[in-house]
Design an enzyme around this catalytic site. Sequence first.
Site, PDB file in Angstrom:
ATOM      1  N   ASP A 197      25.701  53.521  32.405  1.00 30.84           N
ATOM      2  CA  ASP A 197      26.310  52.204  33.068  1.00 30.84           C
ATOM      3  C   ASP A 197      27.712  52.352  33.347  1.00 30.84           C
ATOM      4  O   ASP A 197      28.596  53.217  33.092  1.00 30.84           O
ATOM      5  CB  ASP A 197      25.557  50.959  32.579  1.00 30.84           C
ATOM      6  CG  ASP A 197      26.420  50.637  31.257  1.00 30.84           C
ATOM      7  OD1 ASP A 197      26.542  51.593  30.579  1.00 30.84           O
ATOM      8  OD2 ASP A 197      26.697  49.614  31.188  1.00 30.84           O
ATOM      9  N   HIS A 519      20.704  60.214  31.143  1.00 32.25           N
ATOM     10  CA  HIS A 519      20.741  58.886  31.972  1.00 32.25           C
ATOM     11  C   HIS A 519      22.123  58.379  32.156  1.00 32.25           C
ATOM     12  O   HIS A 519      22.850  57.854  31.303  1.00 32.25           O
ATOM     13  CB  HIS A 519      20.037  57.898  31.037  1.00 32.25           C
ATOM     14  CG  HIS A 519      20.087  56.444  31.640  1.00 32.25           C
ATOM     15  ND1 HIS A 519      19.088  56.222  32.789  1.00 32.25           N
ATOM     16  CD2 HIS A 519      20.827  55.213  31.838  1.00 32.25           C
ATOM     17  CE1 HIS A 519      19.090  54.935  33.252  1.00 32.25           C
ATOM     18  NE2 HIS A 519      20.271  54.468  32.477  1.00 32.25           N
ATOM     19  N   ASP A 563      13.869  65.096  28.067  1.00 35.27           N
ATOM     20  CA  ASP A 563      15.069  65.375  28.991  1.00 35.27           C
ATOM     21  C   ASP A 563      14.913  64.834  30.518  1.00 35.27           C
ATOM     22  O   ASP A 563      14.423  65.500  31.344  1.00 35.27           O
ATOM     23  CB  ASP A 563      15.322  66.900  28.999  1.00 35.27           C
ATOM     24  CG  ASP A 563      16.538  67.052  29.759  1.00 35.27           C
ATOM     25  OD1 ASP A 563      17.356  66.322  30.131  1.00 35.27           O
ATOM     26  OD2 ASP A 563      16.873  68.423  29.869  1.00 35.27           O
ATOM     27  N   GLU A 572      20.402  58.677  27.167  1.00 39.78           N
ATOM     28  CA  GLU A 572      21.671  58.403  27.644  1.00 39.78           C
ATOM     29  C   GLU A 572      22.971  58.845  26.973  1.00 39.78           C
ATOM     30  O   GLU A 572      22.628  59.399  26.001  1.00 39.78           O
ATOM     31  CB  GLU A 572      21.583  56.729  27.770  1.00 39.78           C
ATOM     32  CG  GLU A 572      22.942  56.111  28.383  1.00 39.78           C
ATOM     33  CD  GLU A 572      22.719  54.552  28.465  1.00 39.78           C
ATOM     34  OE1 GLU A 572      21.771  53.889  28.075  1.00 39.78           O
ATOM     35  OE2 GLU A 572      23.494  53.955  29.015  1.00 39.78           O
TER      36      GLU A 572
END
Length: 592
Positions: A197, A519, A563, A572
């Site tokens: 993020d 991610h 994956d 992530e």
Amino acid sequence: MAKSSRRQGTHRAATCARKLLPFVFVLCIGLCFAMKQTACATEPASAQIKVDQVGYLPASAKIAVVTAPATHFEVKRASDDSTVFQGELGPATPDVDTGDSVQLADFSKLREPGTYYLNVPGVGRSWTFSIRRDVFSHTYYLAMRAFYGQRCGTAVDLGPEFPEYKHPACHLKGEFHASSGKQGERDNVGGWHDAGDYGRYVVNSGIATGTLLWTWEIFGARLKGIKLNIPESGNGTPDILNEARWNLEWMLKMHDDDGGAWHKQTSERFPAFVMPEDDHSTSMVVGTGKEPYKSTCATADLAAVAAIAARVYQPFDAKFAARNLEAARKAWLWTEKYPNVTFKNPPGVTTGEYGDDYCGDERLWAAAELWRTTGDPKYSEYFVKQYPDFRASLEAMTPEDWKDLADMGLWTYALGARKGSDPELLADIRKRTAQAAQAIVERTRKNPYHVSLQAKDYVWGSNGVAASYGTELLVANALSPDPAYVATALDNLHYLLGRNTFSLCWVTQVGANPYHHPHHRPSADKTREPWPGMLSGGPNAGRQDNVLRNLPQGLPPARIYADDQDSYASNEIAINWQAALVFLLAGTLPVN
Ligand SMILES: [Zn+2]
């Protein structure tokens, strides 16, 4: 490490390499047949032969894992398929964490530098790997540059090596959230995106930046000549310190005038899966919602990191070092006044919380770093008084993490022994650290995969746990040198770089068979490889996302991994795990 939003409708486009695979396979089989060899360098590798796909140091143990029945193996030179080593496989041992039946191929006696692969008759060949004294240098370079790729508030460009990996300046709009006790616009430039993020969190920045500064302190002789090709390269400061400063400057911006540090700066909700410059949400400085608005864990983390910075930047920028020292002292005073103000997300804010209900360990770390830097007895008095409450943490069979920082405090007290340090405490810390390291060494030797992870360690970020066992062992080695500690730290690195049940190298664009789909929002474009050098979170028996929940029930813990971009709980990336990887890699580099 922050829990990130999910994205629907995954469809994985095959990479170019995958499309070509059948053709390469046919060509290779033909060539091999013509050459009447059992394996050749272009034959597709078997996932049942697990090697460190980067490689091995010449003088260190070299072990591969074979999970299909076989009796012997050969090591072949990749350039001409000549056999340079032959050996018997060890007995088959069941590994409960993976469900694999494991046989070891030990080729430690092969020390000649080169590029090789294993041939196991009846099973196939392995991916190639190298034996060289600087074999991990390029991985270190990419892992450090991954931090540059996470920079926020500035244009990022990985340059000619990775021409498509760039983006314009992102997240330029910042504001104070109502929970911060202030209002209005807020400078938003600086820091690293925390993970997949785009948030920035002082607590996770604490261990990540602190670990990088320690990397310099402990392994500086190995790192000083390594240029990372970042905008500051060539300015006279070592590049690892240039990169760490980018985040440190942001941490200092999170320091309020009263001495406290706000907990985080993020948008109110996780953004869509878009490139950073396309996330137009406002980045908010978020506080605790009531007096004193700042949190103790964040403030103590800032005090600890700024105290380290006051030491390490001194020879390169005395003014910056002094600014850090002042910030560290001021932050410490704030924590004396507010010893345990904890943080919870205020209403309407759903980004990562990094909640921690106890900040005593963060304060211990801060006091120890301040003592090490200043020699001011008030910090050592605090440390000595608190010591009995924390010494047992060295015996815990789990390494440090963003939430549990007592070990960092205890180690830095011992690493920075100075006039006035308590000799009994120093001896006790050394003894307990060595005992814990010895226990990890013995446990790792018994583990069929030779990894320090135990069944309970396959949590969110288990690859970070493996890297942190490496950190713990290398710190133990710095306090009381023992080659077994270094060898076991390397075992954990080998696990991360391919000697694992998936035969995956868990660092993007590293090794012959890396994972492909982190991610990580900037890597969302599945038609190309992800941004390079990033460590995956790894297997996670907690299954906190739908991808993991949909894996078959009854899987052993080390196999609960996908994956898959949507598997934020196992795939992530995060700056704290990345920093532990960097520390581990730095410890393997040759002294130049
Ligand atoms: Zn940004």
